[in-house]
Design an enzyme around this catalytic site. Structure first.
Site, short mmCIF file in Angstrom:
data_model
loop_
_atom_site.label_atom_id
_atom_site.label_comp_id
_atom_site.label_asym_id
_atom_site.label_seq_id
_atom_site.Cartn_x
_atom_site.Cartn_y
_atom_site.Cartn_z
N ARG A 103 -21.34 16.40 1.54
CA ARG A 103 -20.53 17.50 2.08
C ARG A 103 -19.12 17.48 1.52
O ARG A 103 -18.61 16.41 1.18
CB ARG A 103 -20.32 17.25 3.57
CG ARG A 103 -21.32 17.75 4.49
CD ARG A 103 -20.84 17.24 5.85
NE ARG A 103 -21.72 17.68 6.90
CZ ARG A 103 -21.43 18.69 7.71
NH1 ARG A 103 -20.32 19.36 7.58
NH2 ARG A 103 -22.26 19.03 8.67
N GLU A 128 -26.39 29.50 9.71
CA GLU A 128 -26.73 30.03 11.04
C GLU A 128 -25.62 31.01 11.42
O GLU A 128 -24.44 30.64 11.32
CB GLU A 128 -26.82 28.89 12.05
CG GLU A 128 -27.41 29.34 13.35
CD GLU A 128 -27.48 28.23 14.41
OE1 GLU A 128 -27.63 28.58 15.59
OE2 GLU A 128 -27.36 27.04 14.07
N LYS A 178 -17.58 24.12 14.60
CA LYS A 178 -17.48 25.32 15.43
C LYS A 178 -16.99 25.00 16.82
O LYS A 178 -16.22 25.75 17.41
CB LYS A 178 -18.86 25.99 15.52
CG LYS A 178 -19.25 26.67 14.24
CD LYS A 178 -20.73 26.99 14.18
CE LYS A 178 -21.09 27.32 12.75
NZ LYS A 178 -22.51 27.05 12.46
C1 NAG Z 1 -14.18 15.62 7.98
O1 NAG Z 1 -13.13 14.72 7.81
C2 NAG Z 1 -12.51 14.35 9.01
C3 NAG Z 1 -11.36 13.48 8.60
O2 NAG Z 1 -10.35 14.25 8.04
C4 NAG Z 1 -13.49 13.63 9.92
O3 NAG Z 1 -12.89 13.32 11.14
C5 NAG Z 1 -14.67 14.55 10.16
O4 NAG Z 1 -15.63 13.90 10.90
C6 NAG Z 1 -15.25 15.00 8.84
N1 NAG Z 1 -16.27 15.96 9.12
C7 NAG Z 1 -17.43 15.90 8.52
C8 NAG Z 1 -18.37 16.95 8.94
O5 NAG Z 1 -17.71 15.06 7.70
#
Ligand code: NAG
Ligand code: NAG
Length: 805
Positions: free
Chosen positions: A479, A254, A489
């Protein structure tokens, strides 16, 4: 014989070599004879080495008139090995003193070849070898350099300049070394090519790391195009006829923000899957949400994809399909599978049920007549409803356990201007309605997305089947996330608004434009994204692993430059004020391929404060009062004899002795240094050097148990250190110019992006020029420094992992 050694060292031979020559019964008398013939006792280094060369030749086979040749060397008439060789040949045939004009002509005396002529001749030779070079790449380098050296117009050109021009043009043609230049990978690729029937030419070159990323787990066993089931069998045949059976994927961001490190995986998975299977990948901007979408992000996304080395087959926007999507929404309604609903958001929540709200139930509009919904949808489109007063909902299956089947909204009213369609529409399709249909329109064979869309797979298939259109396969993978940062974002916006970072491309962030600006090479990001393969589980990777990939890449490509972040002045008391020696340094130790540069060596120079201590200890080998240390690339070491202080008592300058007399033990350490030689533009002043430390203090700033006051409280306000007054050796200009001379470099510098000018400041770290640098292209090409120029550097990464982490 030993007493000849000092005289030979004065020629510029190192101590070892001088000793050997003095002990060589054939060479020693010839060489001392030649020195005597010149009537000089000291020589600049290149003349000295030529005399040595002449002596070794004469020791092998007599050179008539060798005294004449020696004087031609010491007076500078003969200045290169090439000229010396011609002179020897000439003297073996006739007496040079009898016809000096003929001698000069035969040896190219006084011939100068300009940089432009060098570049043009190198280019002419390389053009003739282009096919070989493209096929054999760096393996053909020796061959190409040999051919360049044979070019008649380059016979008398300075070999160092020929080599720089050669290196620059090779880099422009082949790019930096990569996996194709790694013999182990080549062997693997050859073995693979022998066992498969795939035509490699048709799919272009596929990096081994990309193949290996996709070669294990479920993604290695995906269906072939045409094998995925369809609601009507004829859809398969139509699809295969339209696509020819090739793989088609898409990357659908997006355009409401910059891409971040997590997207690097999505890009590698989608573009990579297509590439490995000889297919194509589209870049589709998912722009169905008019708020927050901006052209700036559209441009940045395409730029970033290309920067990572991928080229979209087509660049498409979901908004290209607005009319087609609308027509299908009408079709769905006509089929009795969609209805216009007037419930509020709260009412819809109530209907979804749950532990507190009780049973799930249908809304009163669900069973209204088809004709009524069609009329109401028309009214929505005509702007008869305000935002929130009406939506088009899909009539799915309220009894299903998956919330994605509970009559999702397909269209909503939004009086917002769209970045491409303006105010043409006041209703916009939702992601759930748009995404699968755009995939279908483009005949996507593998719709690869992250695991958060797992539940959407069912609604995706439902809608394609409900409309009886071609149905792609959706497959989800985990992911990629990194520690010590935030990526969303929303979080990035907050950091910017609060002024904690300079923007979404602040080099402390992990958006891809931030990493690029910081100087991180794209191949490091790809290696990091590919390393883990494509598994179903989300992974949060320690940021030090990314840093290790960055170091690995930079170690290969970054020229070494001497620099001092905190310079201390050093005066070599026993050298004359006008002492000037040129010292040649390889850009990478033991690696001719990166080329070399020359720096002046003078009486006054600077070293880095970290290389001096007032009080030495047993395990300290660098400079201290009374201690001797080597200067990188310089023949003899220096010894600190005194420390001069300023009025406040701080160290102002170090007085040192250049150990150019008598025997001297090999120093146990060498330090870097930068000469004070304004005539040669040394030192290069670095107006500002930015040292970046982690923006967050904890690995997971979002973890309330370690950061009770919330992630914003975890920001390290001292994470950016700014150093003023740093300096570098003149090779830094050469590196800038080398980049500016390539087509890609020219284009980048003209736009004000300098991040591909990556260097290693020896023993300090890897650095690049930040976009805040002010340096006109012409200045970069001419190595001049206009008044207004401003060099701003970013530290990309330290040389070694920080022990604290
Ligand atoms: C990415 O990792 C952090 C921890 O370092 C966590 O707080 C966060 O939610 C994670 N984000 C995703 C999109 O998984
Ligand atoms: C996709 O396939 C259909 C047939 O199933 C064809 O009509 C259409 O042109 C194809 N679209 C694209 C973008 O190739």
């Amino acid at each position: 014989m030993d007493d000849l050694a000092p005289a030979f060292e004065a020629l510029g031979l190192n101590a070892q070599k001088a000793k050997e020559a003095a002990g060589n019964k054939k060479i020693a008398p010839v060489l001392s004879g030649l020195i005597a013939a010149t009537g000089q006792t000291s020589f600049d280094k290149s003349a000295g080495l030529l005399l040595y060369e002449l002596a070794t030749e004469a020791a092998k086979k007599a050179v008539p008139h060798s005294d004449y040749v020696a004087r031609a060397v010491s007076s500078g008439r003969l200045a290169s090995k090439e000229q010396l060789k011609a002179a020897v040949d000439f003297c073996r045939a006739q007496d040079p003193a009898a016809d000096e004009g003929a001698f000069d002509a035969a040896c190219g005396v006084g011939v100068t070849v300009s940089d432009e002529e060098v570049a043009a001749s190198v280019q002419a030779v390389l053009a003739g070898l282009q096919d070989t070079l493209l096929a054999e790449r760096y393996r053909a380098l020796g061959k190409a350099l040999g051919a360049v050296k044979k070019h008649p117009a380059l016979r008398w050109a300075d070999s160092g300049r020929v080599k720089s021009a050669f290196d620059a043009q090779i880099l422009a043609l082949l790019g930096p070394k990569d996996e194709r230049d790694d013999p182990a990978q080549l062997k693997k690729a050859a073995a693979a090519a022998a066992t498969t029937t795939k035509a490699p030419a048709a799919q272009g070159w596929v990096p081994a790391s990309l193949e290996s990323m996709l070669s294990t787990g479920e993604i290695s066993r995906m269906h072939k195009p045409g094998e995925n089931p369809q609601i009507k069998p004829e859809l398969v045949a139509e699809h295969l006829e339209a696509t020819g059976g090739g793989v088609i994927t898409r990357f659908p961001p997006e355009p409401n923000g910059y891409l971040h490190i997590g997207h690097a995986k999505a890009i590698n998975v989608n573009f990579g899957y297509a590439k490995v299977h000889g297919g194509v990948c589209n870049l589709r901007y998912d722009d169905t949400n008019p708020e927050g979408e901006e052209q700036e992000y559209v441009d940045s996304i395409l730029d970033t994809v290309r920067w990572l080395g991928f080229e979209p087959h087509q660049v498409i926007y979901s908004s290209d399909y607005f009319q087609r999507l609308y027509d299908l929404a009408v079709d769905l309604t006509r089929r009795g599978l969609a209805y216009v609903c007037h419930c509020t958001g709260d009412e819809i929540q109530q209907q979804r049920g749950g532990p507190e709200r009780g049973e799930r139930f249908a809304c009163p509009h669900r069973d209204r007549p088809v004709a009524e919904s069609l009329a109401e949808f028309q009214k929505m489109k005509d702007g008869k409803y305000a935002e929130g007063e009406a939506t088009l909902r899909m009539k799915m299956d309220l009894t299903d356990g998956n919330p994605q089947m509970w009559d999702l909204v397909a269209y909503r009213v939004l009086f917002a201007s769209h970045h491409r369609t303006g105010t043409e529409w006041c209703i916009y399709p939702t992601y759930d309605f748009t995404h699968c249909l755009c995939d279908s329109f483009e005949n996507i064979t593998h719709s690869l997305c992250t695991r958060e869309f797992y539940q959407s797979r069912q609604s995706y298939y439902w809608l394609c089947d409900a409309l009886e259109v071609y149905k792609p396969v959706q497959w989800e993978y985990g992911r990629l996330n990194v520690t010590n940062t935030v990526l969303s974002k929303r979080n990035l916006k907050v950091l910017c608004q609060k002024g904690l970072v300079s923007g979404q491309d602040d080099p402390r962030l992990y958006t891809l434009p931030a990493l690029r600006r910081r100087g991180v090479p794209p191949q490091a990001i790809n290696a990091f994204a590919r390393e883990l393969g494509v598994t179903a589980a989300d992974s949060t990777i320690e940021v030090v692993r990314l840093e290790n990939h960055i170091r690995d890449s930079l170690n290969e490509i970054a020229p070494r430059i001497m620099a001092a972040l905190k310079p201390i002045k050093v005066v070599l008391e026993n050298l004359p004020a006008d002492h000037l020696e040129e010292i040649e340094l390889l850009y990478r130790p033991r690696d001719e391929a990166l080329g070399k540069h020359s720096v002046p060596f003078t009486r006054t120079l600077y070293i880095d404060a970290s290389d001096f201590r007032e009080v030495a200890s047993a395990d300290y080998y660098r400079l201290a009062p009374g201690k001797t240390v080597g200067l990188n690339g310089v023949a003899r070491p220096i010894t600190c004899t005194a420390v001069r202080r300023d009025a406040a008592g701080a160290v102002a300058e170090l007085v040192c002795r250049y150990e150019n007399e008598g025997a001297c033990a090999k120093p146990s350490a060498y330090i870097q240094w930068v000469a004070d030689c304004p005539a040669r533009g040394s030192p290069v002043r670095l107006d500002e050097v930015r040292i970046y430390n982690p923006l967050f203090k904890h690995a997971n700033p979002k973890d309330k148990s370690v950061v009770p006051d919330g992630w914003l409280s975890d920001v390290d306000v001292d994470s950016l250190e700014t150093v003023h007054g740093a300096i570098a050796d003149v090779g830094f200009w050469d590196v800038i110019r080398r980049h500016a001379e390539t087509d890609a470099g020219k284009a980048e510098l003209a736009k004000g992006s300098f991040e591909a000018v990556r260097v290693q400041f020896m023993r300090i770290g890897y650095f690049t020029l930040d976009k805040d640098t002010v340096l006109p292209l012409a200045a970069a090409l001419e190595r001049t420094r206009p008044e207004a120029a401003r060099l701003v550097l970013n530290r990309i990464v330290t040389l070694k992992e920080d022990a604290k982490k």
